[in-house]
Design a protein around this motif. Structure first.
Motif, PDB file in Angstrom:
ATOM      1  N   LYS A   1      14.040   4.916  -0.236  1.00 14.13           N
ATOM      2  CA  LYS A   1      13.839   3.861   0.770  1.00 14.13           C
ATOM      3  C   LYS A   1      12.820   2.840   0.264  1.00 14.13           C
ATOM      4  CE  LYS A   1      12.639   3.120   5.640  1.00 14.13           C
ATOM      5  NZ  LYS A   1      12.258   3.774   6.920  1.00 14.13           N
ATOM      6  N   THR A   2      11.727   3.323  -0.329  1.00 16.87           N
ATOM      7  CA  THR A   2      10.717   2.424  -0.891  1.00 16.87           C
ATOM      8  C   THR A   2      11.296   1.669  -2.081  1.00 16.87           C
ATOM      9  OG1 THR A   2       8.976   3.985  -0.239  1.00 16.87           O
ATOM     10  CG2 THR A   2       8.371   2.277  -1.819  1.00 16.87           C
TER      11      THR A   2
ATOM     12  N   GLN B   1       0.877  -1.172   0.000  1.00 18.41           N
ATOM     13  CA  GLN B   1       0.000   0.000   0.000  1.00 18.41           C
ATOM     14  C   GLN B   1       0.915   1.223   0.000  1.00 18.41           C
ATOM     15  OE1 GLN B   1      -3.379   0.254   0.067  1.00 18.41           O
ATOM     16  NE2 GLN B   1      -3.914  -1.922   0.242  1.00 18.41           N
ATOM     17  N   LEU B   2       0.978   1.916  -1.126  1.00 16.91           N
ATOM     18  CA  LEU B   2       1.878   3.057  -1.262  1.00 16.91           C
ATOM     19  C   LEU B   2       1.083   4.360  -1.312  1.00 16.91           C
ATOM     20  CD1 LEU B   2       4.288   1.525  -3.931  1.00 16.91           C
ATOM     21  CD2 LEU B   2       4.492   1.448  -1.444  1.00 16.91           C
TER      22      LEU B   2
ATOM     23  N   ARG C   1      12.240  12.019   1.219  1.00 10.76           N
ATOM     24  CA  ARG C   1      13.644  11.773   1.548  1.00 10.76           C
ATOM     25  C   ARG C   1      13.778  10.917   2.809  1.00 10.76           C
ATOM     26  NH1 ARG C   1      17.091  17.152   1.418  1.00 10.76           N
ATOM     27  NH2 ARG C   1      18.776  15.618   1.226  1.00 10.76           N
ATOM     28  N   GLY C   2      12.844  11.105   3.730  1.00 12.22           N
ATOM     29  CA  GLY C   2      12.899  10.344   4.976  1.00 12.22           C
ATOM     30  C   GLY C   2      12.264   8.978   4.891  1.00 12.22           C
ATOM     31  N   GLY C   3      11.540   8.718   3.798  1.00  9.27           N
ATOM     32  CA  GLY C   3      10.938   7.405   3.612  1.00  9.27           C
ATOM     33  C   GLY C   3       9.579   7.226   4.244  1.00  9.27           C
ATOM     34  N   THR C   4       8.948   8.327   4.685  1.00  6.73           N
ATOM     35  CA  THR C   4       7.605   8.224   5.266  1.00  6.73           C
ATOM     36  C   THR C   4       6.509   8.503   4.241  1.00  6.73           C
ATOM     37  OG1 THR C   4       7.713  10.534   6.014  1.00  6.73           O
ATOM     38  CG2 THR C   4       8.413   8.831   7.569  1.00  6.73           C
ATOM     39  N   LEU C   5       6.894   8.854   3.015  1.00  5.69           N
ATOM     40  CA  LEU C   5       5.975   9.033   1.889  1.00  5.69           C
ATOM     41  C   LEU C   5       6.619   8.353   0.692  1.00  5.69           C
ATOM     42  CD1 LEU C   5       3.393  10.446   0.721  1.00  5.69           C
ATOM     43  CD2 LEU C   5       4.850  12.416   0.213  1.00  5.69           C
ATOM     44  N   ASP C   6       5.802   7.759  -0.183  1.00  3.78           N
ATOM     45  CA  ASP C   6       6.350   6.970  -1.288  1.00  3.78           C
ATOM     46  C   ASP C   6       6.522   7.766  -2.583  1.00  3.78           C
ATOM     47  OD1 ASP C   6       6.322   4.364   0.161  1.00  3.78           O
ATOM     48  OD2 ASP C   6       4.171   4.801   0.227  1.00  3.78           O
ATOM     49  N   PHE C   7       5.550   8.623  -2.924  1.00  3.35           N
ATOM     50  CA  PHE C   7       5.607   9.376  -4.172  1.00  3.35           C
ATOM     51  C   PHE C   7       5.127  10.807  -3.966  1.00  3.35           C
ATOM     52  CE2 PHE C   7       4.477   4.966  -5.314  1.00  3.35           C
ATOM     53  CZ  PHE C   7       5.525   4.637  -6.166  1.00  3.35           C
TER      54      PHE C   7
ATOM     55  N   SER D   1      11.734  -5.478  -5.426  1.00  2.00           N
ATOM     56  CA  SER D   1      12.404  -6.421  -6.321  1.00  2.00           C
ATOM     57  C   SER D   1      12.580  -5.769  -7.699  1.00  2.00           C
ATOM     58  CB  SER D   1      11.559  -7.689  -6.471  1.00  2.00           C
ATOM     59  OG  SER D   1      10.339  -7.382  -7.153  1.00  2.00           O
ATOM     60  N   ASP D   2      13.376  -6.394  -8.553  1.00  2.00           N
ATOM     61  CA  ASP D   2      13.557  -5.885  -9.909  1.00  2.00           C
ATOM     62  C   ASP D   2      12.235  -5.859 -10.666  1.00  2.00           C
ATOM     63  OD1 ASP D   2      16.262  -5.555  -9.501  1.00  2.00           O
ATOM     64  OD2 ASP D   2      16.839  -7.436 -10.478  1.00  2.00           O
ATOM     65  N   THR D   3      11.401  -6.858 -10.456  1.00  2.00           N
ATOM     66  CA  THR D   3      10.092  -6.909 -11.115  1.00  2.00           C
ATOM     67  C   THR D   3       9.234  -5.731 -10.687  1.00  2.00           C
ATOM     68  OG1 THR D   3      10.165  -9.327 -11.222  1.00  2.00           O
ATOM     69  CG2 THR D   3       8.001  -8.286 -11.452  1.00  2.00           C
ATOM     70  N   GLU D   4       9.213  -5.437  -9.401  1.00  2.00           N
ATOM     71  CA  GLU D   4       8.416  -4.321  -8.893  1.00  2.00           C
ATOM     72  C   GLU D   4       8.944  -2.988  -9.429  1.00  2.00           C
ATOM     73  OE1 GLU D   4       6.877  -5.875  -4.551  1.00  2.00           O
ATOM     74  OE2 GLU D   4       8.997  -5.381  -4.785  1.00  2.00           O
ATOM     75  N   ARG D   5      10.262  -2.860  -9.475  1.00  2.00           N
ATOM     76  CA  ARG D   5      10.838  -1.619  -9.998  1.00  2.00           C
ATOM     77  C   ARG D   5      10.481  -1.417 -11.466  1.00  2.00           C
ATOM     78  NH1 ARG D   5      16.969  -2.131  -7.445  1.00  2.00           N
ATOM     79  NH2 ARG D   5      16.363  -1.879  -5.257  1.00  2.00           N
ATOM     80  N   ARG D   6      10.492  -2.507 -12.236  1.00  2.00           N
ATOM     81  CA  ARG D   6      10.123  -2.402 -13.647  1.00  2.00           C
ATOM     82  C   ARG D   6       8.669  -1.946 -13.790  1.00  2.00           C
ATOM     83  NH1 ARG D   6      10.869  -7.217 -15.013  1.00  2.00           N
ATOM     84  NH2 ARG D   6       8.715  -7.909 -15.296  1.00  2.00           N
ATOM     85  N   ILE D   7       7.799  -2.460 -12.950  1.00  2.00           N
ATOM     86  CA  ILE D   7       6.389  -2.057 -12.962  1.00  2.00           C
ATOM     87  C   ILE D   7       6.273  -0.561 -12.682  1.00  2.00           C
ATOM     88  CG2 ILE D   7       4.239  -2.222 -11.615  1.00  2.00           C
ATOM     89  CD1 ILE D   7       4.877  -5.245 -11.336  1.00  2.00           C
ATOM     90  N   ILE D   8       6.991  -0.087 -11.689  1.00  2.00           N
ATOM     91  CA  ILE D   8       6.945   1.334 -11.329  1.00  2.00           C
ATOM     92  C   ILE D   8       7.453   2.191 -12.488  1.00  2.00           C
ATOM     93  CG2 ILE D   8       7.912   3.101  -9.802  1.00  2.00           C
ATOM     94  CD1 ILE D   8       5.793   1.356  -8.447  1.00  2.00           C
TER      95      ILE D   8
END
Length: 332
Positions: free
Chosen positions: A242-243, A26-27, A79-85, A248-255
């Motif tokens: 951080k997110t 959940q992002l 930057r702190g990793g408490t928000l994703d986008f 994984s590489d698969t997830e990064r490709r999706i993003i």
């Protein structure tokens, strides 16, 4: 039901091991503009694409309208990793990476196509990649459009018409210096504060692309719109490193794929919305365009600002930008 079936089918046809590389996530994606603004539409396209490509395992929830805080808070949270986008103007990123000030050089671009080409090319890609050292992953530069001026006092027909006007600006040094050089009194404030400040006459005006002016209902508290197109505003789409590092590489490709699709859609929507917004604003505001001689005068007036920030940004980067733009114009 169809969406669920499609998601199940997508997972079923993934290569062995791919599906298990995608975790349930959940992002959160927060931004300052409204959900129905072109940036909000782009954000929704991104969220939909991520859900589709991940078999509905990765969900992106949108937080529009600065509900989690203004751009400075969102940048800190990324930057702190408490928000994703998040997504925000290039000028606001200049506080952590001076390279991004080059996008805010006045009268740098002749049209949006030049800005897209620079953003997607060698220069823009390197700048986005360099954000990793600030715990940010740059996923492309979306489109806010060319900035124009509104105010409650008078139309901006000549450079002299800016004298003494209290103008809200982005809290970035180049904007402060730009409007000071033009004779205005620039006042930095977050976007969420602008409507109230205009309504109370704490400020006389502000500058933004026409889609923002229309969407934020500034016509209710402003009489004049002058189509100055003095600065192009790109909106880098940012992700917390951080997110990203947890994926994984698969997830990064999706993003990455979803971000690219959303960028193209957002740019198309913004271009269409700009034309529509000007027509709508003409019904409630006095709209004027600057003559080419006046634009030339303004360009000449702000040359010292460009020279100052060339030293800040670095002459090598500015040369690369100018070379790339020259090639684009020569190939027309």
């Amino acid at each position: 039901m169809l969406g669920i079936l499609a998601a199940v089918s997508l997972v079923a046809i993934m290569a062995p091991g791919q599906a298990q590389d995608i975790k349930e996530r959940q992002l959160r994606f927060a931004f300052s503009l409204a959900k129905d603004h072109p940036l909000g539409i782009g954000a929704q396209r991104f969220a939909d694409a991520v859900a589709s490509k991940s078999g509905n395992r990765i969900k992106v929830k949108l937080f529009p309208g600065a509900v989690l805080g203004g751009d400075p808070q969102n940048l800190s949270a990324i930057r702190g990793g408490t928000l994703d986008f998040t997504s925000m103007a290039t000028g606001l990123l200049a506080g952590i990476d001076k390279q991004f000030m080059v996008f805010d050089f006045p009268f740098l671009f002749n049209n949006a196509q030049e800005a897209y080409a620079l953003s997607d090319g060698t220069v823009g890609t390197k700048m986005l990649n360099d954000l990793a050292q600030h715990n940010i992953i740059g996923l492309g530069i979306w489109d806010l459009g060319f900035r124009n001026m509104t105010n409650s006092k008078r139309p901006i027909v000549r450079a002299e018409d800016l004298q003494g006007l209290k103008i809200r600006v982005i809290a970035a040094p180049i904007y402060l210096d730009l409007f000071k050089t033009l004779g205005a009194n620039p006042l930095p404030m977050t976007f969420g504060e602008v409507y109230g400040a205009l309504e109370s006459r704490a400020i006389d005006g502000q500058d933004n692309p026409v889609s923002v002016i229309e969407n934020a209902r500034f016509a209710e508290v402003q009489k004049y719109l002058s189509l100055t197109k003095h600065v192009y505003t790109g909106m880098p789409f940012l992700m917390s490193k951080k997110t990203w590092d947890s994926m994984s590489d698969t997830e990064r490709r999706i993003i990455r794929e979803a971000a690219d699709e959303a960028k193209q859609e957002q740019r198309k929507v913004n271009a269409a919305k700009e034309s529509e917004a000007i027509d709508l604003l003409r019904k409630s505001m006095q709209v004027n365009e600057l003559s080419q001689p006046e634009v030339a005068r303004l360009r000449e007036t702000v040359k010292p600002v460009v020279q100052t920030y060339t030293r800040e940004v670095g002459s090598r980067l500015v040369e690369q930008v100018n070379d790339e733009l020259s090639r684009l114009r020569a190939n027309k």
